[in-house]
Each structure stands twice: as C-alpha cells, then as structure tokens.
Design a protein around this motif. Structure first.
Motif, PDB file in Angstrom:
ATOM      1  N   UNK A  51      12.725 -12.638   3.700  1.00 62.50           N
ATOM      2  CA  UNK A  51      12.235 -13.853   4.761  1.00 62.50           C
ATOM      3  C   UNK A  51      11.610 -13.018   6.196  1.00 62.50           C
ATOM      4  N   UNK A  52      10.772 -12.250   5.645  1.00 60.84           N
ATOM      5  CA  UNK A  52       9.860 -11.336   6.116  1.00 60.84           C
ATOM      6  C   UNK A  52       8.156 -11.910   6.889  1.00 60.84           C
ATOM      7  N   UNK A  53       8.086 -13.377   7.110  1.00 64.30           N
ATOM      8  CA  UNK A  53       7.345 -14.356   6.436  1.00 64.30           C
ATOM      9  C   UNK A  53       5.674 -13.884   7.914  1.00 64.30           C
ATOM     10  N   UNK A  54       5.971 -13.409   8.817  1.00 64.98           N
ATOM     11  CA  UNK A  54       4.233 -12.798   9.367  1.00 64.98           C
ATOM     12  C   UNK A  54       4.586 -11.264  10.326  1.00 64.98           C
ATOM     13  N   UNK A  55       4.740 -10.226   8.968  1.00 64.83           N
ATOM     14  CA  UNK A  55       4.635  -8.822   9.401  1.00 64.83           C
ATOM     15  C   UNK A  55       3.961  -8.301  10.443  1.00 64.83           C
ATOM     16  N   UNK A  56       3.823  -7.269  11.416  1.00 68.30           N
ATOM     17  CA  UNK A  56       2.775  -6.891  12.090  1.00 68.30           C
ATOM     18  C   UNK A  56       1.903  -6.181  11.379  1.00 68.30           C
ATOM     19  N   UNK A  57       0.686  -5.689  11.191  1.00 72.97           N
ATOM     20  CA  UNK A  57       0.354  -4.869   9.807  1.00 72.97           C
ATOM     21  C   UNK A  57      -0.692  -3.723  10.853  1.00 72.97           C
ATOM     22  N   UNK A  58      -0.208  -2.695  11.217  1.00 71.00           N
ATOM     23  CA  UNK A  58      -0.935  -1.212  11.563  1.00 71.00           C
ATOM     24  C   UNK A  58      -1.521  -0.266  10.248  1.00 71.00           C
ATOM     25  N   UNK A  59      -2.475  -0.223  10.871  1.00 76.87           N
ATOM     26  CA  UNK A  59      -3.611  -0.355  10.089  1.00 76.87           C
ATOM     27  C   UNK A  59      -4.128   1.048  10.261  1.00 76.87           C
ATOM     28  N   UNK A  60      -5.608   1.520  10.339  1.00 73.94           N
ATOM     29  CA  UNK A  60      -6.062   2.813  10.072  1.00 73.94           C
ATOM     30  C   UNK A  60      -7.309   1.924  10.992  1.00 73.94           C
ATOM     31  N   UNK A  61      -8.244   3.445  11.370  1.00 74.49           N
ATOM     32  CA  UNK A  61      -8.946   2.725  12.538  1.00 74.49           C
ATOM     33  C   UNK A  61     -10.720   2.024  11.599  1.00 74.49           C
ATOM     34  N   UNK A  82     -10.213   2.419   3.227  1.00 75.88           N
ATOM     35  CA  UNK A  82      -9.148   1.719   4.003  1.00 75.88           C
ATOM     36  C   UNK A  82      -8.470   0.424   3.913  1.00 75.88           C
ATOM     37  N   UNK A  83      -9.056   0.897   5.464  1.00 77.06           N
ATOM     38  CA  UNK A  83      -8.432  -0.356   6.651  1.00 77.06           C
ATOM     39  C   UNK A  83      -9.187  -2.029   5.639  1.00 77.06           C
ATOM     40  N   UNK A  84     -10.034  -1.368   5.461  1.00 81.33           N
ATOM     41  CA  UNK A  84     -10.856  -3.322   4.612  1.00 81.33           C
ATOM     42  C   UNK A  84     -10.434  -3.293   3.880  1.00 81.33           C
ATOM     43  N   UNK A  85      -9.731  -2.236   2.444  1.00 77.63           N
ATOM     44  CA  UNK A  85      -9.543  -3.090   1.917  1.00 77.63           C
ATOM     45  C   UNK A  85      -8.149  -3.825   2.251  1.00 77.63           C
ATOM     46  N   UNK A  86      -7.444  -2.586   2.651  1.00 78.04           N
ATOM     47  CA  UNK A  86      -5.782  -2.979   2.838  1.00 78.04           C
ATOM     48  C   UNK A  86      -5.779  -4.370   3.275  1.00 78.04           C
ATOM     49  N   UNK A  87      -6.733  -4.892   4.587  1.00 83.63           N
ATOM     50  CA  UNK A  87      -7.024  -5.910   5.299  1.00 83.63           C
ATOM     51  C   UNK A  87      -7.383  -7.100   4.219  1.00 83.63           C
TER      52      UNK A  87
END
Length: 343
Positions: free
Chosen positions: A177-187, A192-197
């Motif tokens: 039921x979590x439709x819009x999570x906040x994303x805590x990512x790296x610098x 790795x940050x780019x790949x995640x996003x």
C-alpha cells in the motif's frame, strides 16, 4: 633441536608412490587415479606437509595469491563479498590479499601498485577511479565487481542485478500500500545512485506512474548519512504515513535511528525498506525488511571469473546476480487503508 620440515619425499614414502606422482597429485595434475590422489592427500596431512609456494611459483610462474580491492571493508556487505572470495580461493589452495580503498582513487592506485609488486596472479577490483590503464600496462589479469564496473563494458565483471532488485522492492511496497516512497540515495558522484534511480524511473514508466513527484534525498552510504537524510525528510511537511526506500542497509538503519530520535515509531509512523541484506538488519528493532544482494556469491563468482582470466579463458562480459527480498517488520501494511501521499 628444530624439527625437520616434512618434504614431498616424506609424503611419497607414506603414500607408497613416487616423488613425481606425489607432486602431480598435490598440484591437481591430470592422469592421477582418484584413489592415488586421495592416498597422497591423506599422507600429506598425516606428515604435516605444506608446499613451498615460493618454489612452486618460480616453477609455474604463479604466486598462488590473488588481490581484492573493495571500497569499504567496514561495510558488512563488502565484508561478505570478501568472505565469499576468500572461501572460493581457499578451496583451491589460493590466498587472497584484501585492501580497502575507502572510495579514494589514490588509495586504489596505491593498492593496485602493491598487488603488482607482490606479483599476485590476478586482482578483483571495485573501481573507484575511471582510469584502469595501470592494470592493462602491467598485464595483470583482473575482474571488476560492483556498480561502477558497468562503466567498462569490455571487461569481465560481476555484480547484483540492480534493476531486478529495485523492481522487487518497489513491487513489494506497492503490495503493502506504499505508492510514493521517499528515496534515500547516495551522492551524485556515485554510479550506484544513477543505476538505482534509473531502475525506479523504469518501474514507474512501465506502470504508467509519473516518477517526478517522488522525493529524493541524497546522503552518504553510512549510518550517519542515513540518519541525516531521514531527519531532512521528517523536517519537511508530510501528511499521513511516511515510507522510505534507502539505497543501502546502513542508511536504512541510520534512518531508523532518526525516527526514534524524533519520538516516532517504525513501522507505525514510518516504514523503511533497506537494500543490501547485511546481517545486522536482522537485529534492529523492528527487523529491517530489505532487498538482499548475494554478497558471498558475488565474491565467489568473481574469483571463478578471475581464474578464467588467468587461464586465458576470459568472459569479457557482465554477470548479473539476482537479489532476494527479506521480509521482516519495518514495513506497515497499508494495503487496506486509503491511499496516502507524502507531501
């Protein structure tokens, strides 16, 4: 009086074979009957024989040592990678020299220089720097690991399947039921940050959801980085339940600390999903739900790929290893409640 060190002759005599047969059996040579090899190995253990690796290396041109350069030995995920590599190398009697670059290109260069001086047979590297010319120039077989390795398409590498992993995590959040999570990512400097996003954006587009409203907060891949990022999230205006998807478990655990620091509860007020699967996530309260990367398997597979490179059977491609969900108690189930958005 010093005890004489056992020799290959002692092993041969005890096993009832010739010296050359004993040597070939211990070296894993072909055309040795299994019973003979077993008898030689038992004899070697009984007399306490250890090969002279320096002499063997001089004859074979190999040192029997591999190098491993990882970015942060203090991070339990990288420790798992090192353990997997060490265990696989030990299975064939090879030693592993482990260095931590601390995400510092200069330290990485120094470690690689030290490995060349040590005449290791090959190296496994999570590259911090974009320059790998030194490896090529000295002719050292190598395999890359981690997210950064994807910058070098013509090099053999091993890493997690980040797209599969992020999709697994987001699908699980939606089911809860979590439709819009906040994303805590790296610098922003980390691939790795780019790949995640990118994986998040792909997931949203495939489901006809606009990713633009998602809140993205940058931080270091550490406990303190996650704590500071979570405090930023909590300082923003928000309505209803807050859900966070952190780019690694250290950040997720730091986010848990920030939630408690503000007098809130997880998962009653804030749900948190981690990424890595480090062992300490099982001992947080509540236990951290996470997407587990196969750290030990990555280390072991990298060693196998390096053996291929050393033997002249290079793969020259990326090996993607799947991740898995570990469901614990850090996510609230809102699937039966009205949809809540973070503002």
């Amino acid at each position: 009086m010093r005890k004489r060190r056992p020799t290959i002759i002692d092993v041969a005599d005890r096993a009832g074979v010739s010296k050359s047969t004993a040597a070939r059996a211990l070296a894993g040579g072909e055309n040795i009957l299994p019973e003979t090899r077993g008898r030689v190995l038992t004899a070697a253990q009984a007399v306490g024989y250890e090969p002279n690796h320096l002499a063997v290396g001089m004859r074979s041109g190999r040192s029997g040592m591999l190098g491993l350069v990882i970015p942060d030995i203090a991070n339990p995920f990288w420790a798992e990678v090192a353990r997997g590599a060490q265990d696989r190398a030990a299975e064939v009697g090879v030693s592993l020299l482990v260095f931590s670059s601390d995400w510092d290109p200069q330290k990485e260069e120094n470690h690689l220089r030290a490995l060349r001086r040590a005449r290791v047979d090959g190296a496994i590297v999570n590259p911090v720097s974009d320059t790998l010319d030194d490896l090529d120039r000295f002719g050292l077989p190598f395999v890359l690991i981690g997210s950064s390795a994807e910058r070098f398409a013509d090099v053999s590498s091993v890493g997690s399947n980040i797209t599969q992993a992020v999709t697994l995590g987001l699908d699980h959040l939606v089911a809860k039921g979590h439709q819009a999570p906040v994303l805590i990512v790296g610098p922003k400097s980390r691939l790795a940050r780019t790949r995640f996003l990118n994986a998040v954006n792909r997931h949203c587009i495939e489901r006809d959801v606009d990713p633009a409203p998602l809140l993205i907060v940058d931080g270091e891949y550490t406990l303190e980085g996650g704590r500071e990022a979570m405090l930023q999230v909590l300082d923003r205006p928000h309505f209803g339940h807050v859900c966070v998807f952190a780019a690694n478990d250290m950040m997720a655990i730091g986010a848990m600390l920030a939630v408690r620091e503000r007098g809130l509860s997880c998962p009653e007020d804030v749900s948190i999903l981690g990424f890595d699967g480090i062992p300490s996530g099982a001992f947080t309260f509540p236990g951290l739900t996470t997407i587990a990367k196969p750290g030990r398997d990555i280390g072991a597979r990298a060693v196998e790929s390096l053996f291929d490179e050393i033997e002249g059977r290079p793969e020259h491609g990326r090996v993607y290893m799947p991740c898995r969900l570990i469901d614990r108690g850090s996510l609230a189930d809102l699937s039966r409640e009205p949809r809540q958005m973070v503002g």
